[in-house]
Design a protein around this motif. Sequence first.
Motif, PDB file in Angstrom:
ATOM      1  N   THR A  18       0.846  -1.201   0.000  1.00  0.00           N
ATOM      2  CA  THR A  18       0.000   0.000   0.000  1.00  0.00           C
ATOM      3  C   THR A  18       0.875   1.242   0.000  1.00  0.00           C
ATOM      4  N   CYS A  19       1.930   1.199   0.775  1.00  0.00           N
ATOM      5  CA  CYS A  19       2.849   2.333   0.865  1.00  0.00           C
ATOM      6  C   CYS A  19       3.522   2.577  -0.489  1.00  0.00           C
ATOM      7  N   PHE A  22       1.294   4.307  -2.818  1.00  0.00           N
ATOM      8  CA  PHE A  22       1.167   5.713  -2.419  1.00  0.00           C
ATOM      9  C   PHE A  22       2.392   6.529  -2.878  1.00  0.00           C
ATOM     10  N   SER A 188      -3.545   4.052  11.631  1.00  0.00           N
ATOM     11  CA  SER A 188      -4.421   3.893  10.457  1.00  0.00           C
ATOM     12  C   SER A 188      -3.652   4.190   9.172  1.00  0.00           C
ATOM     13  N   LEU A 189      -4.209   3.693   8.074  1.00  0.00           N
ATOM     14  CA  LEU A 189      -3.594   3.895   6.765  1.00  0.00           C
ATOM     15  C   LEU A 189      -3.428   5.386   6.451  1.00  0.00           C
ATOM     16  N   THR A 190      -4.436   6.173   6.783  1.00  0.00           N
ATOM     17  CA  THR A 190      -4.373   7.615   6.505  1.00  0.00           C
ATOM     18  C   THR A 190      -3.190   8.239   7.237  1.00  0.00           C
ATOM     19  N   GLU A 191      -3.027   7.838   8.487  1.00  0.00           N
ATOM     20  CA  GLU A 191      -1.941   8.393   9.297  1.00  0.00           C
ATOM     21  C   GLU A 191      -0.576   7.959   8.723  1.00  0.00           C
ATOM     22  N   ASN A 193       0.099   7.047   5.637  1.00  0.00           N
ATOM     23  CA  ASN A 193       0.314   7.755   4.364  1.00  0.00           C
ATOM     24  C   ASN A 193       0.757   9.190   4.600  1.00  0.00           C
ATOM     25  N   SER A 194       0.205   9.833   5.617  1.00  0.00           N
ATOM     26  CA  SER A 194       0.606  11.227   5.824  1.00  0.00           C
ATOM     27  C   SER A 194       2.067  11.305   6.290  1.00  0.00           C
ATOM     28  N   SER A 197       4.157  10.628   3.210  1.00  0.00           N
ATOM     29  CA  SER A 197       4.112  11.818   2.366  1.00  0.00           C
ATOM     30  C   SER A 197       5.106  12.879   2.862  1.00  0.00           C
TER      31      SER A 197
END
Length: 209
Positions: A18-19, A22, A188-191, A193-194, A197
Amino acid sequence: MRGAFITLEGTEGVGKTTCLDFVRESLSAADIPTVVTREPGGTELGEKIRNWILEGNHGELSAETETLLMFAARAFHLDEVIRPALAAGRWVICDRFSDATVAYQGGGRRADKGWIKSLRAAVHAGLEPDLTLLLDAPVEVGLHRIRARAPDHFERENRDFFARVRAAYLELARDEPHRIKVIDAAPSLTEVNSRVSAHVTAFLGRFCP
Ligand code: TMP
């Protein structure tokens, strides 16, 4: 100018795939041409070595045999894919590279890390990743996430093996903090990913100022 070489590392179940998607999307959004590849694998020979090892129908493999197979696949991968892509100005995003050999064969299987270091120097002297994203989570978290799939050669190992792999990765990160960025993969995935990023943005600023 040559492209940048980015690698992703971590123990099982930390969300590397997933990473990787992204990171690829973030670079594409910045109009950077990418080549996505993986180890062991990335070439016909490498994928054959990968399947042979991971399917696990070979009985016991010594730590040294595993190490040499990883570097044989890697040497060909460097010649056929990684070096030509970088020379053509493309950015290479590679799912695992030599840090995985230090962590799995050195840490997990207890192969001599000095010997692995010398193989690393022999196979890719002068070329190390420019950025390594190390996804890190407690071993139990990763093993829980992969419990539903049929285990491969490495996934059949016990908790202590993965604890040694994780410790070896974190030791590498302590030795090379400029290159290896540790990302807590438990939230979480959102965290996650941030955080990824933020590292990619900082790297873009350094690599293409
Ligand atoms: P993965 O790409 O799905 O993570 O699977 C690759 C497996 O191969 C993983 O368990 C880690 C292992 N591996 C090594 O043991 N040594 C290496 O040098 C590399 C690249 C991978």
